[in-house]
Design a protein around this motif. Structure first.
Motif, PDB file in Angstrom:
ATOM      1  N   VAL A  79      81.869  11.388 -31.210  1.00 59.71           N
ATOM      2  CA  VAL A  79      82.286  10.484 -30.002  1.00 59.71           C
ATOM      3  C   VAL A  79      80.902   9.693 -29.996  1.00 59.71           C
ATOM      4  CG1 VAL A  79      82.505  10.110 -27.701  1.00 59.71           C
ATOM      5  CG2 VAL A  79      83.821  11.758 -28.756  1.00 59.71           C
ATOM      6  N   ASP A  80      80.836   8.517 -30.609  1.00 56.49           N
ATOM      7  CA  ASP A  80      79.652   7.558 -30.562  1.00 56.49           C
ATOM      8  C   ASP A  80      79.608   6.926 -28.984  1.00 56.49           C
ATOM      9  OD1 ASP A  80      78.121   5.359 -30.572  1.00 56.49           O
ATOM     10  OD2 ASP A  80      79.420   4.176 -31.933  1.00 56.49           O
ATOM     11  N   ILE A 118      78.051   4.531 -22.427  1.00 54.86           N
ATOM     12  CA  ILE A 118      78.496   5.736 -21.549  1.00 54.86           C
ATOM     13  C   ILE A 118      77.607   5.538 -20.424  1.00 54.86           C
ATOM     14  CG2 ILE A 118      76.872   7.404 -22.510  1.00 54.86           C
ATOM     15  CD1 ILE A 118      80.338   8.096 -21.459  1.00 54.86           C
ATOM     16  N   GLY A 119      76.302   5.204 -20.470  1.00 54.27           N
ATOM     17  CA  GLY A 119      75.779   4.848 -18.992  1.00 54.27           C
ATOM     18  C   GLY A 119      76.462   3.953 -18.232  1.00 54.27           C
ATOM     19  N   GLU A 120      76.869   2.709 -18.769  1.00 51.97           N
ATOM     20  CA  GLU A 120      77.445   1.824 -17.768  1.00 51.97           C
ATOM     21  C   GLU A 120      78.991   2.302 -17.462  1.00 51.97           C
ATOM     22  OE1 GLU A 120      76.282   0.306 -21.364  1.00 51.97           O
ATOM     23  OE2 GLU A 120      76.306  -1.928 -20.551  1.00 51.97           O
ATOM     24  N   VAL A 121      79.710   2.710 -18.221  1.00 56.80           N
ATOM     25  CA  VAL A 121      80.832   3.565 -17.906  1.00 56.80           C
ATOM     26  C   VAL A 121      80.518   4.357 -16.772  1.00 56.80           C
ATOM     27  CG1 VAL A 121      82.891   5.074 -18.572  1.00 56.80           C
ATOM     28  CG2 VAL A 121      81.754   3.586 -20.209  1.00 56.80           C
ATOM     29  N   ALA A 122      79.631   5.290 -16.737  1.00 58.27           N
ATOM     30  CA  ALA A 122      79.436   6.336 -15.804  1.00 58.27           C
ATOM     31  C   ALA A 122      79.096   5.812 -14.141  1.00 58.27           C
ATOM     32  CB  ALA A 122      77.996   7.164 -16.116  1.00 58.27           C
ATOM     33  N   ARG A 123      78.212   4.566 -14.536  1.00 60.26           N
ATOM     34  CA  ARG A 123      77.867   3.976 -13.326  1.00 60.26           C
ATOM     35  C   ARG A 123      79.270   3.217 -12.724  1.00 60.26           C
ATOM     36  NH1 ARG A 123      74.186   0.050 -15.202  1.00 60.26           N
ATOM     37  NH2 ARG A 123      73.075   1.643 -16.545  1.00 60.26           N
ATOM     38  N   ALA A 124      79.949   2.432 -13.351  1.00 56.18           N
ATOM     39  CA  ALA A 124      81.142   1.914 -13.072  1.00 56.18           C
ATOM     40  C   ALA A 124      81.946   2.801 -12.174  1.00 56.18           C
ATOM     41  CB  ALA A 124      81.991   1.392 -14.176  1.00 56.18           C
ATOM     42  N   ARG A 126      80.864   5.821 -10.843  1.00 57.97           N
ATOM     43  CA  ARG A 126      79.982   6.402  -9.839  1.00 57.97           C
ATOM     44  C   ARG A 126      80.176   7.949 -10.207  1.00 57.97           C
ATOM     45  NH1 ARG A 126      81.017   3.266  -4.313  1.00 57.97           N
ATOM     46  NH2 ARG A 126      80.598   1.411  -5.220  1.00 57.97           N
ATOM     47  N   ARG A 127      79.906   8.153 -11.257  1.00 60.84           N
ATOM     48  CA  ARG A 127      79.575   9.712 -11.889  1.00 60.84           C
ATOM     49  C   ARG A 127      78.293   9.577 -12.589  1.00 60.84           C
ATOM     50  NH1 ARG A 127      85.420  11.814 -13.826  1.00 60.84           N
ATOM     51  NH2 ARG A 127      84.260  13.869 -14.361  1.00 60.84           N
ATOM     52  N   VAL A 128      77.557  10.880 -12.798  1.00 61.13           N
ATOM     53  CA  VAL A 128      76.355  10.796 -13.517  1.00 61.13           C
ATOM     54  C   VAL A 128      76.752  10.736 -15.014  1.00 61.13           C
ATOM     55  CG1 VAL A 128      74.962  12.131 -11.902  1.00 61.13           C
ATOM     56  CG2 VAL A 128      76.328  13.428 -13.407  1.00 61.13           C
ATOM     57  N   PRO A 129      76.078  10.333 -15.917  1.00 61.76           N
ATOM     58  CA  PRO A 129      76.486  10.005 -17.365  1.00 61.76           C
ATOM     59  C   PRO A 129      76.849  11.278 -18.009  1.00 61.76           C
ATOM     60  CG  PRO A 129      74.433   8.772 -16.900  1.00 61.76           C
ATOM     61  CD  PRO A 129      74.519   9.674 -15.682  1.00 61.76           C
ATOM     62  N   CYS A 130      76.448  12.595 -17.896  1.00 68.14           N
ATOM     63  CA  CYS A 130      76.991  13.623 -18.455  1.00 68.14           C
ATOM     64  C   CYS A 130      78.174  14.157 -17.959  1.00 68.14           C
ATOM     65  CB  CYS A 130      75.659  14.706 -18.109  1.00 68.14           C
ATOM     66  SG  CYS A 130      74.360  14.604 -18.897  1.00 68.14           S
ATOM     67  N   GLY A 134      81.132  14.097 -20.692  1.00 69.65           N
ATOM     68  CA  GLY A 134      81.924  15.454 -20.876  1.00 69.65           C
ATOM     69  C   GLY A 134      83.421  15.167 -20.688  1.00 69.65           C
ATOM     70  N   MET A 135      83.588  14.341 -19.730  1.00 68.12           N
ATOM     71  CA  MET A 135      85.146  14.001 -19.328  1.00 68.12           C
ATOM     72  C   MET A 135      85.788  13.417 -20.661  1.00 68.12           C
ATOM     73  SD  MET A 135      87.130  11.205 -18.611  1.00 68.12           S
ATOM     74  CE  MET A 135      86.152  10.340 -17.544  1.00 68.12           C
ATOM     75  N   ILE A 136      84.940  12.245 -21.120  1.00 65.14           N
ATOM     76  CA  ILE A 136      85.600  11.545 -22.174  1.00 65.14           C
ATOM     77  C   ILE A 136      85.552  12.402 -23.860  1.00 65.14           C
ATOM     78  CG2 ILE A 136      84.953   9.284 -23.867  1.00 65.14           C
ATOM     79  CD1 ILE A 136      84.098   8.027 -21.229  1.00 65.14           C
TER      80      ILE A 136
END
Ligand code: Q46
Ligand code: ZN
Length: 312
Positions: A79-80, A118-124, A126-130, A134-136
């Motif tokens: 997973v890139d 992933i950093g921006e997905v997490a922010r969007a 409202r979860r922490v990146p990890c 993990g979910m993805i």
């Protein structure tokens, strides 16, 4: 210190096993232990079609290589996460091992599907990146298994990873996670594929030594989002314990596995099967409504799409 097998000068001292080896005999020792673990816990059967979750790090690449040496043919999945040079270099290392083993690797590009890293997905969402990561990852790995006919997902989690996670779960009494970890997870537990961790009983140091001696070129940098992670603190604490009492981590994890076996036997005898609910969009097991993956795409205004680049 001398090698226990051949008497030549030792290159690696394993205090938790009260022994030392030269490079060649360490490789045999390590491979024999993993083979024993695979047999004892029935991690891989001869009819299985396994796929290895590769990250570019020492654990997953060593596992992929070792399986190949054992005659277990497995493709890879990566997973890139779209984290700049870190993701790019990781992929280069993975492709080099894929070439060496003559295996295929499926690559899921987070930026292609989510149009951001992933950093921006997490922010969007409202979860922490990890947590988003993990979910993805869990979703994508299962998807490869389902769509491409693999029935077993192998990961490179090692003894230090598992001991640190267990330590954190015990420390805060996270009962919802505490008994979920196992060396092998059957599909009936709401997972779409079986999952197994052949390095569950091998320390991080042993795996690193195996990778280096085997000439596996892996990424040394850690994911930038791992900085400040609590698991690193737990690893440090357990490392100090191990230093004063060698073998502690192994005892901790083996004791956990024994307790877990007894609990699972009890649950089976009592017929305590848990009901599984499936995502209304994609059919993935979920707590209700949509799974996290479909929910995230919807939240970002994107339609459902899962695609893989195939290399090799
Ligand atoms: S979870 Fe977190 Fe890791 Fe994902 S975002 Fe990086 S540190 S890679 S194992
Ligand atoms: Zn879904």
């Amino acid at each position: 210190m001398k090698c226990r097998i051949c008497g030549q000068p030792a290159s690696i001292n394993l205090r938790s096993h009260k022994t030392a080896f030269c490079e060649t005999d360490f490789l045999h020792f390590f491979e024999r232990r993993v083979r024993t673990t695979i047999r004892k816990y029935r991690l891989v059967g001869k009819d299985d079609r396994p796929v290895v979750a590769v990250s570019g790090g020492k654990d997953s690449l060593s596992l992929w290589y070792l399986l190949s040496r054992m005659g277990i043919a497995a493709d890879g999945i990566y997973v890139d996460l779209g984290i700049g040079d870190y993701s790019r270099v990781s992929l280069e290392k993975i492709k080099a091992v894929a070439d060496r083993l003559g295996r295929k690797v499926f690559i899921f590009h987070v930026r292609d599907i989510f149009q951001m890293g992933i950093g921006e997905v997490a922010r969007a969402i409202r979860r922490v990146p990890c947590s988003a990561c993990g979910m993805i990852k869990r979703y994508v790995m299962n998807r490869v298994c389902m769509d491409r006919g693999y029935n077993l997902l192998l990961t490179g989690h090692n003894l230090d990873d598992e001991a640190a996670a267990l330590f954190g779960n015990v420390l805060y009494w996270k009962k919802e996670y505490l008994w979920r970890k196992d060396i092998v997870l059957e599909e009936k537990e709401g997972h779409l594929s079986r999952k197994a961790k052949p390095f569950f009983l091998c320390s991080e140091r042993e795996v690193a030594a195996y990778a280096i001696i085997s000439g596996i070129d892996y990424i040394y940098e850690e994911c930038p989002f791992s900085k400040g992670a609590k698991t690193l603190t737990y690893k440090g604490i357990l490392g100090r314990l191990e230093e004063s009492s060698p073998g502690t981590k192994l005892m901790f994890i083996k004791g956990y596995l024994n307790e877990l076996r007894q609990m699972k036997m009890h649950d089976e005898a009592a017929g305590e099967a848990k009901e599984v609910i499936y995502c209304e969009t994609c059919g993935y097991p979920t707590l209700g409504g949509q799974c996290g993956f479909c929910w995230t795409l919807k939240k970002l205004g994107l339609s459902y799409r899962v695609e893989f680049e195939e290399y090799g």
